[in-house]
Design a protein around this motif. Sequence first.
Motif, PDB file in Angstrom:
ATOM      1  N   ALA A 225      -2.427  -6.980   3.902  1.00  0.00           N
ATOM      2  CA  ALA A 225      -2.158  -7.053   2.277  1.00  0.00           C
ATOM      3  C   ALA A 225      -2.490  -5.931   1.635  1.00  0.00           C
ATOM      4  N   LEU A 226      -2.168  -5.720   0.483  1.00  0.00           N
ATOM      5  CA  LEU A 226      -2.573  -4.503  -0.434  1.00  0.00           C
ATOM      6  C   LEU A 226      -3.387  -5.279  -1.531  1.00  0.00           C
ATOM      7  N   VAL A 227      -4.754  -4.788  -1.259  1.00  0.00           N
ATOM      8  CA  VAL A 227      -5.659  -5.572  -1.976  1.00  0.00           C
ATOM      9  C   VAL A 227      -6.141  -4.954  -3.327  1.00  0.00           C
ATOM     10  N   VAL A 228      -6.228  -5.400  -4.606  1.00  0.00           N
ATOM     11  CA  VAL A 228      -6.936  -4.929  -5.619  1.00  0.00           C
ATOM     12  C   VAL A 228      -8.275  -5.860  -5.843  1.00  0.00           C
TER      13      VAL A 228
ATOM     14  N   ASP B 125     -10.772   3.537   4.163  1.00  0.00           N
ATOM     15  CA  ASP B 125     -11.471   4.150   5.390  1.00  0.00           C
ATOM     16  C   ASP B 125     -11.131   3.470   6.796  1.00  0.00           C
ATOM     17  N   ALA B 126     -10.903   2.206   6.525  1.00  0.00           N
ATOM     18  CA  ALA B 126     -10.756   1.291   7.828  1.00  0.00           C
ATOM     19  C   ALA B 126      -9.353   1.377   8.035  1.00  0.00           C
ATOM     20  N   GLY B 127      -8.557   1.950   7.460  1.00  0.00           N
ATOM     21  CA  GLY B 127      -7.007   1.991   7.581  1.00  0.00           C
ATOM     22  C   GLY B 127      -6.359   1.059   6.843  1.00  0.00           C
ATOM     23  N   GLY B 128      -7.011   0.260   5.745  1.00  0.00           N
ATOM     24  CA  GLY B 128      -6.276  -0.615   5.103  1.00  0.00           C
ATOM     25  C   GLY B 128      -5.714   0.045   3.730  1.00  0.00           C
ATOM     26  N   HIS B 129      -5.143  -0.970   2.770  1.00  0.00           N
ATOM     27  CA  HIS B 129      -4.804  -0.532   1.414  1.00  0.00           C
ATOM     28  C   HIS B 129      -5.458  -1.121   0.430  1.00  0.00           C
ATOM     29  N   ALA B 130      -6.185  -0.412  -0.419  1.00  0.00           N
ATOM     30  CA  ALA B 130      -6.861  -1.244  -1.509  1.00  0.00           C
ATOM     31  C   ALA B 130      -7.035  -0.181  -2.846  1.00  0.00           C
ATOM     32  N   LEU B 131      -7.363  -1.058  -3.790  1.00  0.00           N
ATOM     33  CA  LEU B 131      -7.533  -0.207  -5.174  1.00  0.00           C
ATOM     34  C   LEU B 131      -8.823  -1.004  -5.683  1.00  0.00           C
ATOM     35  N   GLY B 132      -9.629  -0.068  -6.045  1.00  0.00           N
ATOM     36  CA  GLY B 132     -11.031  -0.772  -6.539  1.00  0.00           C
ATOM     37  C   GLY B 132     -10.730  -0.504  -8.159  1.00  0.00           C
ATOM     38  N   LEU B 133     -11.066  -1.675  -9.112  1.00  0.00           N
ATOM     39  CA  LEU B 133     -10.876  -1.417 -10.460  1.00  0.00           C
ATOM     40  C   LEU B 133     -12.355  -2.275 -11.019  1.00  0.00           C
ATOM     41  N   GLY B 134     -12.653  -1.583 -12.078  1.00  0.00           N
ATOM     42  CA  GLY B 134     -13.671  -2.291 -12.866  1.00  0.00           C
ATOM     43  C   GLY B 134     -13.037  -3.017 -13.945  1.00  0.00           C
TER      44      GLY B 134
ATOM     45  N   MET C  95      -6.580  -4.043 -16.165  1.00  0.00           N
ATOM     46  CA  MET C  95      -6.635  -3.951 -14.647  1.00  0.00           C
ATOM     47  C   MET C  95      -5.297  -4.407 -14.206  1.00  0.00           C
ATOM     48  N   VAL C  96      -4.577  -5.352 -14.715  1.00  0.00           N
ATOM     49  CA  VAL C  96      -3.470  -5.886 -13.917  1.00  0.00           C
ATOM     50  C   VAL C  96      -2.406  -4.606 -14.178  1.00  0.00           C
ATOM     51  N   ALA C  97      -2.325  -3.953 -15.166  1.00  0.00           N
ATOM     52  CA  ALA C  97      -1.296  -2.953 -15.476  1.00  0.00           C
ATOM     53  C   ALA C  97      -1.592  -1.876 -14.330  1.00  0.00           C
ATOM     54  N   ALA C  98      -3.011  -1.671 -14.265  1.00  0.00           N
ATOM     55  CA  ALA C  98      -3.162  -0.423 -13.183  1.00  0.00           C
ATOM     56  C   ALA C  98      -2.727  -1.275 -11.861  1.00  0.00           C
ATOM     57  N   ALA C  99      -3.012  -2.250 -11.443  1.00  0.00           N
ATOM     58  CA  ALA C  99      -2.762  -2.755 -10.058  1.00  0.00           C
ATOM     59  C   ALA C  99      -1.143  -2.511  -9.991  1.00  0.00           C
ATOM     60  N   HIS C 100      -0.304  -3.128 -10.930  1.00  0.00           N
ATOM     61  CA  HIS C 100       1.029  -2.953 -10.951  1.00  0.00           C
ATOM     62  C   HIS C 100       1.540  -1.427 -10.925  1.00  0.00           C
TER      63      HIS C 100
END
Length: 263
Positions: A39-42, A60-69, A81-86
Amino acid sequence: MSTRQQYKPFDLEGHVVIVTGGAAGIGRVYCERLAQVGALVVVADLDANAAAHCAQEIVDAGGHALGLGCDVSSSQAVTRMVAAAHTRFGRIDGLVNNAALMSTLPRGPWNEIDESDWDRVMQVNTKGLYLCCKEVVPHMVRQGRGKIVNISSNRVFDGTPNRLHYSTSKAGVIGFTRSLAREVGGDQICVNAITPGFTASDTQLASSDVAHIRKMEEINQRKAIPRTQTPEDLVGTLLFLLSPASDYISGQTINVDGGFVMH
Ligand SMILES: NC(=O)c1ccc[n+]([C@@H]2O[C@H](COP(=O)([O-])OP(=O)(O)OC[C@H]3O[C@@H](n4cnc5c(N)ncnc54)[C@H](O)[C@@H]3O)[C@@H](O)[C@H]2O)c1
Protein backbone atom coordinates in the motif's frame (compact mmCIF):
# COMPACT_ATOMS: atom_id res chain seq x y z
CA MET A 1 -10.76 -22.76 -14.26
CA SER A 2 -7.02 -23.01 -13.92
CA THR A 3 -5.76 -23.16 -10.35
CA ARG A 4 -2.82 -21.11 -11.63
CA GLN A 5 -5.15 -18.17 -12.32
CA GLN A 6 -4.45 -15.41 -9.83
CA TYR A 7 -7.00 -14.81 -7.08
CA LYS A 8 -6.02 -12.04 -4.69
CA PRO A 9 -9.00 -10.87 -2.61
CA PHE A 10 -6.73 -9.51 0.12
CA ASP A 11 -4.47 -7.59 -2.26
CA LEU A 12 -3.70 -4.00 -1.18
CA GLU A 13 -0.88 -3.45 -3.68
CA GLY A 14 -1.03 0.17 -4.88
CA HIS A 15 -3.93 1.12 -2.60
CA VAL A 16 -3.57 4.58 -1.07
CA VAL A 17 -4.39 4.45 2.63
CA ILE A 18 -4.41 7.32 5.13
CA VAL A 19 -3.70 6.32 8.74
CA THR A 20 -4.43 9.08 11.25
CA GLY A 21 -2.36 8.91 14.42
CA GLY A 22 0.02 6.79 12.36
CA ALA A 23 3.31 8.06 13.74
CA ALA A 24 3.34 6.17 17.05
CA GLY A 25 1.80 3.32 18.99
CA ILE A 26 -0.54 0.94 17.16
CA GLY A 27 -0.95 3.33 14.21
CA ARG A 28 2.72 3.11 13.42
CA VAL A 29 2.51 -0.69 13.21
CA TYR A 30 -0.50 -0.33 10.87
CA CYS A 31 1.57 1.98 8.62
CA GLU A 32 4.58 -0.35 8.52
CA ARG A 33 2.51 -3.44 7.73
CA LEU A 34 0.41 -1.65 5.10
CA ALA A 35 3.61 -0.57 3.35
CA GLN A 36 4.89 -4.14 3.51
CA VAL A 37 1.82 -5.41 1.63
CA GLY A 38 2.35 -2.79 -1.08
CA ALA A 39 0.00 0.00 0.00
CA LEU A 40 0.98 3.66 -0.44
CA VAL A 41 0.69 4.98 3.09
CA VAL A 42 -0.12 8.46 4.32
CA VAL A 43 1.09 8.81 7.90
CA ALA A 44 -1.01 11.67 9.32
CA ASP A 45 -0.28 12.66 12.90
CA LEU A 46 -0.44 15.61 15.27
CA ASP A 47 3.31 15.12 15.68
CA ALA A 48 4.56 16.23 12.24
CA ASN A 49 8.18 15.27 12.94
CA ALA A 50 7.23 11.77 14.06
CA ALA A 51 5.00 11.39 10.98
CA ALA A 52 7.85 12.44 8.68
CA HIS A 53 10.25 10.11 10.49
CA CYS A 54 7.87 7.14 10.24
CA ALA A 55 7.31 7.79 6.52
CA GLN A 56 11.04 8.11 5.90
CA GLU A 57 11.71 4.77 7.60
CA ILE A 58 9.10 3.14 5.37
CA VAL A 59 10.67 4.70 2.27
CA ASP A 60 14.16 3.66 3.40
CA ALA A 61 12.84 0.10 3.72
CA GLY A 62 11.63 0.20 0.10
CA GLY A 63 7.99 1.18 0.67
CA HIS A 64 5.93 4.20 -0.32
CA ALA A 65 4.83 6.69 2.31
CA LEU A 66 4.13 10.34 2.93
CA GLY A 67 4.32 11.84 6.43
CA LEU A 68 2.04 14.78 7.20
CA GLY A 69 1.36 16.79 10.33
CA CYS A 70 -2.36 17.05 11.00
CA ASP A 71 -4.60 17.76 13.96
CA VAL A 72 -7.71 15.72 13.11
CA SER A 73 -9.87 18.03 15.22
CA SER A 74 -9.13 20.98 12.91
CA SER A 75 -11.14 21.12 9.69
CA GLN A 76 -8.49 23.30 7.99
CA ALA A 77 -5.70 20.90 8.95
CA VAL A 78 -7.69 17.89 7.72
CA THR A 79 -8.50 19.63 4.42
CA ARG A 80 -4.80 20.35 3.90
CA MET A 81 -3.76 16.81 4.84
CA VAL A 82 -6.23 15.08 2.48
CA ALA A 83 -5.39 17.49 -0.36
CA ALA A 84 -1.67 16.81 0.09
CA ALA A 85 -2.28 13.05 0.14
CA HIS A 86 -4.35 13.23 -3.04
CA THR A 87 -1.84 15.50 -4.79
CA ARG A 88 0.96 13.07 -3.98
CA PHE A 89 -0.71 9.74 -4.78
CA GLY A 90 -3.64 10.70 -7.07
CA ARG A 91 -6.33 8.73 -5.26
CA ILE A 92 -7.47 7.66 -1.79
CA ASP A 93 -8.67 4.10 -1.30
CA GLY A 94 -8.65 3.72 2.45
CA LEU A 95 -8.94 5.79 5.60
CA VAL A 96 -8.02 4.42 9.01
CA ASN A 97 -9.40 6.71 11.71
CA ASN A 98 -6.94 5.67 14.40
CA ALA A 99 -5.89 9.02 15.96
CA ALA A 100 -7.22 9.46 19.45
CA LEU A 101 -6.49 10.91 22.82
CA MET A 102 -5.92 7.82 24.90
CA SER A 103 -2.48 7.02 26.27
CA THR A 104 -1.96 10.65 27.34
CA LEU A 105 -5.17 10.73 29.39
CA PRO A 106 -4.93 10.19 33.15
CA ARG A 107 -6.96 7.30 34.56
CA GLY A 108 -9.30 8.46 37.29
CA PRO A 109 -12.84 8.60 38.68
CA TRP A 110 -15.55 9.81 36.33
CA ASN A 111 -16.49 12.89 38.38
CA GLU A 112 -12.93 14.22 38.46
CA ILE A 113 -12.66 14.71 34.70
CA ASP A 114 -12.14 18.37 33.73
CA GLU A 115 -14.82 19.78 31.48
CA SER A 116 -12.13 21.04 29.10
CA ASP A 117 -10.56 17.54 28.94
CA TRP A 118 -13.99 16.06 28.20
CA ASP A 119 -14.47 18.50 25.32
CA ARG A 120 -10.99 17.91 23.91
CA VAL A 121 -11.46 14.12 23.91
CA MET A 122 -14.72 14.50 21.99
CA GLN A 123 -13.10 16.91 19.52
CA VAL A 124 -10.29 14.51 18.67
CA ASN A 125 -11.89 11.08 19.14
CA THR A 126 -15.32 11.70 17.57
CA LYS A 127 -15.31 14.99 15.64
CA GLY A 128 -11.94 14.01 14.15
CA LEU A 129 -13.57 11.02 12.41
CA TYR A 130 -16.27 13.22 10.99
CA LEU A 131 -13.83 15.77 9.60
CA CYS A 132 -11.59 13.11 8.04
CA CYS A 133 -14.51 11.24 6.45
CA LYS A 134 -16.01 14.47 5.12
CA GLU A 135 -12.79 15.23 3.22
CA VAL A 136 -12.02 11.69 2.06
CA VAL A 137 -15.45 10.43 1.01
CA PRO A 138 -15.79 12.73 -2.06
CA HIS A 139 -12.59 11.18 -3.46
CA MET A 140 -13.96 7.69 -2.83
CA VAL A 141 -17.29 8.59 -4.45
CA ARG A 142 -15.44 9.75 -7.59
CA GLN A 143 -13.40 6.54 -7.60
CA GLY A 144 -16.53 4.38 -7.19
CA ARG A 145 -15.33 2.61 -4.05
CA GLY A 146 -13.59 3.09 -0.73
CA LYS A 147 -12.89 1.63 2.69
CA ILE A 148 -13.13 3.40 6.03
CA VAL A 149 -12.01 1.70 9.22
CA ASN A 150 -12.71 3.42 12.54
CA ILE A 151 -10.83 2.40 15.66
CA SER A 152 -13.07 2.10 18.73
CA SER A 153 -12.35 0.06 21.88
CA ASN A 154 -13.64 -3.08 23.61
CA ARG A 155 -14.31 -0.81 26.61
CA VAL A 156 -17.65 -0.05 24.97
CA PHE A 157 -18.74 -3.68 25.52
CA ASP A 158 -16.87 -4.26 28.76
CA GLY A 159 -17.82 -1.02 30.51
CA THR A 160 -14.23 -0.55 31.64
CA PRO A 161 -14.09 2.13 34.39
CA ASN A 162 -11.82 5.21 34.40
CA ARG A 163 -11.33 7.52 31.42
CA LEU A 164 -15.14 7.88 31.09
CA HIS A 165 -14.75 10.59 28.43
CA TYR A 166 -12.61 8.20 26.41
CA SER A 167 -15.13 5.34 26.75
CA THR A 168 -17.95 7.66 25.73
CA SER A 169 -16.05 8.87 22.68
CA LYS A 170 -15.33 5.29 21.59
CA ALA A 171 -19.03 4.36 21.90
CA GLY A 172 -19.67 7.33 19.60
CA VAL A 173 -17.30 5.79 17.07
CA ILE A 174 -19.59 2.75 16.77
CA GLY A 175 -22.73 4.85 16.28
CA PHE A 176 -20.89 6.96 13.72
CA THR A 177 -19.75 3.83 11.88
CA ARG A 178 -23.24 2.35 11.65
CA SER A 179 -25.03 5.46 10.43
CA LEU A 180 -22.32 6.56 8.01
CA ALA A 181 -22.24 3.04 6.54
CA ARG A 182 -25.88 3.47 5.47
CA GLU A 183 -25.28 6.98 4.10
CA VAL A 184 -22.34 6.06 1.83
CA GLY A 185 -22.98 2.38 1.06
CA GLY A 186 -24.70 3.26 -2.23
CA ASP A 187 -21.36 4.66 -3.39
CA GLN A 188 -19.65 1.31 -2.67
CA ILE A 189 -17.92 2.71 0.37
CA CYS A 190 -17.65 0.35 3.34
CA VAL A 191 -17.45 1.76 6.86
CA ASN A 192 -16.51 -0.59 9.68
CA ALA A 193 -15.02 -0.43 13.17
CA ILE A 194 -12.49 -2.45 15.13
CA THR A 195 -12.62 -2.67 18.93
CA PRO A 196 -9.16 -3.57 20.27
CA GLY A 197 -8.70 -4.72 23.84
CA PHE A 198 -5.91 -3.34 26.05
CA THR A 199 -3.00 -3.44 23.64
CA ALA A 200 0.63 -3.27 24.65
CA SER A 201 1.59 -0.47 22.28
CA ASP A 202 4.77 1.40 23.23
CA THR A 203 2.71 4.47 24.14
CA GLN A 204 0.13 2.54 26.17
CA LEU A 205 2.85 0.76 28.16
CA ALA A 206 4.68 4.04 28.77
CA SER A 207 1.51 5.55 30.26
CA SER A 208 0.61 2.55 32.45
CA ASP A 209 1.96 2.07 35.95
CA VAL A 210 3.03 -1.31 37.36
CA ALA A 211 -0.30 -1.81 39.14
CA HIS A 212 -2.23 -1.30 35.92
CA ILE A 213 0.00 -3.67 33.95
CA ARG A 214 -0.47 -6.29 36.70
CA LYS A 215 -4.24 -5.88 36.49
CA MET A 216 -4.07 -6.35 32.73
CA GLU A 217 -2.08 -9.55 33.21
CA GLU A 218 -4.88 -10.83 35.48
CA ILE A 219 -7.40 -9.96 32.78
CA ASN A 220 -5.35 -12.06 30.33
CA GLN A 221 -6.43 -15.16 32.26
CA ARG A 222 -10.09 -14.40 31.48
CA LYS A 223 -9.50 -14.32 27.73
CA ALA A 224 -10.15 -17.25 25.39
CA ILE A 225 -6.56 -16.68 24.21
CA PRO A 226 -4.85 -15.97 27.55
CA ARG A 227 -2.02 -13.61 26.69
CA THR A 228 -1.28 -9.89 26.31
CA GLN A 229 -2.55 -8.26 23.12
CA THR A 230 0.02 -6.60 20.86
CA PRO A 231 -0.46 -4.19 17.94
CA GLU A 232 0.33 -7.06 15.55
CA ASP A 233 -2.85 -8.82 16.72
CA LEU A 234 -4.91 -6.05 15.08
CA VAL A 235 -3.18 -5.95 11.72
CA GLY A 236 -4.92 -8.91 10.04
CA THR A 237 -8.40 -7.55 10.74
CA LEU A 238 -7.39 -4.10 9.52
CA LEU A 239 -5.96 -5.46 6.25
CA PHE A 240 -9.10 -7.55 5.73
CA LEU A 241 -11.40 -4.55 6.22
CA LEU A 242 -9.32 -2.46 3.78
CA SER A 243 -9.20 -5.19 1.14
CA PRO A 244 -11.68 -6.29 -1.55
CA ALA A 245 -12.30 -9.46 0.53
CA SER A 246 -14.63 -7.43 2.77
CA ASP A 247 -16.54 -5.59 0.02
CA TYR A 248 -19.94 -6.80 1.30
CA ILE A 249 -19.29 -5.98 4.97
CA SER A 250 -20.36 -2.56 6.24
CA GLY A 251 -21.57 -0.96 9.46
CA GLN A 252 -19.95 -3.74 11.48
CA THR A 253 -17.76 -3.74 14.56
CA ILE A 254 -15.16 -6.49 14.80
CA ASN A 255 -13.92 -7.11 18.32
CA VAL A 256 -10.24 -8.08 18.44
CA ASP A 257 -9.28 -8.79 22.05
CA GLY A 258 -8.36 -12.47 22.26
CA GLY A 259 -11.90 -13.38 23.28
CA PHE A 260 -12.11 -11.32 26.45
CA VAL A 261 -15.45 -9.83 25.46
CA MET A 262 -17.61 -12.16 23.36
CA HIS A 263 -19.32 -9.70 21.05
N1 LIG B 1 -3.55 0.72 23.15
C1 LIG B 1 -4.70 0.24 23.61
O1 LIG B 1 -4.75 -0.45 24.63
C2 LIG B 1 -5.99 0.52 22.87
C3 LIG B 1 -7.14 -0.19 23.23
C4 LIG B 1 -8.33 0.06 22.56
C5 LIG B 1 -8.35 1.00 21.54
N2 LIG B 1 -7.22 1.69 21.23
C6 LIG B 1 -7.30 2.69 20.16
O2 LIG B 1 -6.33 2.41 19.17
C7 LIG B 1 -5.84 3.62 18.62
C8 LIG B 1 -4.33 3.70 18.76
O3 LIG B 1 -3.97 3.48 20.11
P1 LIG B 1 -2.50 3.77 20.63
O4 LIG B 1 -2.28 2.90 21.81
O5 LIG B 1 -1.53 3.70 19.54
O6 LIG B 1 -2.76 5.29 21.10
P2 LIG B 1 -1.74 6.45 21.34
O7 LIG B 1 -2.38 7.38 22.28
O8 LIG B 1 -0.47 5.90 21.74
O9 LIG B 1 -1.50 7.07 19.90
C9 LIG B 1 -2.40 7.84 19.27
C10 LIG B 1 -1.71 8.55 18.10
O10 LIG B 1 -2.61 9.57 17.73
C11 LIG B 1 -1.91 10.78 17.62
N3 LIG B 1 -2.82 11.89 17.90
C12 LIG B 1 -3.28 12.30 19.10
N4 LIG B 1 -4.07 13.37 18.94
C13 LIG B 1 -4.13 13.62 17.62
C14 LIG B 1 -4.78 14.60 16.84
N5 LIG B 1 -5.54 15.55 17.39
N6 LIG B 1 -4.62 14.57 15.48
C15 LIG B 1 -3.83 13.63 14.91
N7 LIG B 1 -3.19 12.68 15.61
C16 LIG B 1 -3.34 12.68 16.95
C17 LIG B 1 -0.76 10.71 18.61
O11 LIG B 1 0.27 11.63 18.27
C18 LIG B 1 -0.37 9.24 18.46
O12 LIG B 1 0.57 9.07 17.42
C19 LIG B 1 -6.58 4.75 19.35
O13 LIG B 1 -7.73 5.11 18.62
C20 LIG B 1 -6.99 4.09 20.64
O14 LIG B 1 -8.10 4.72 21.22
C21 LIG B 1 -6.05 1.47 21.85
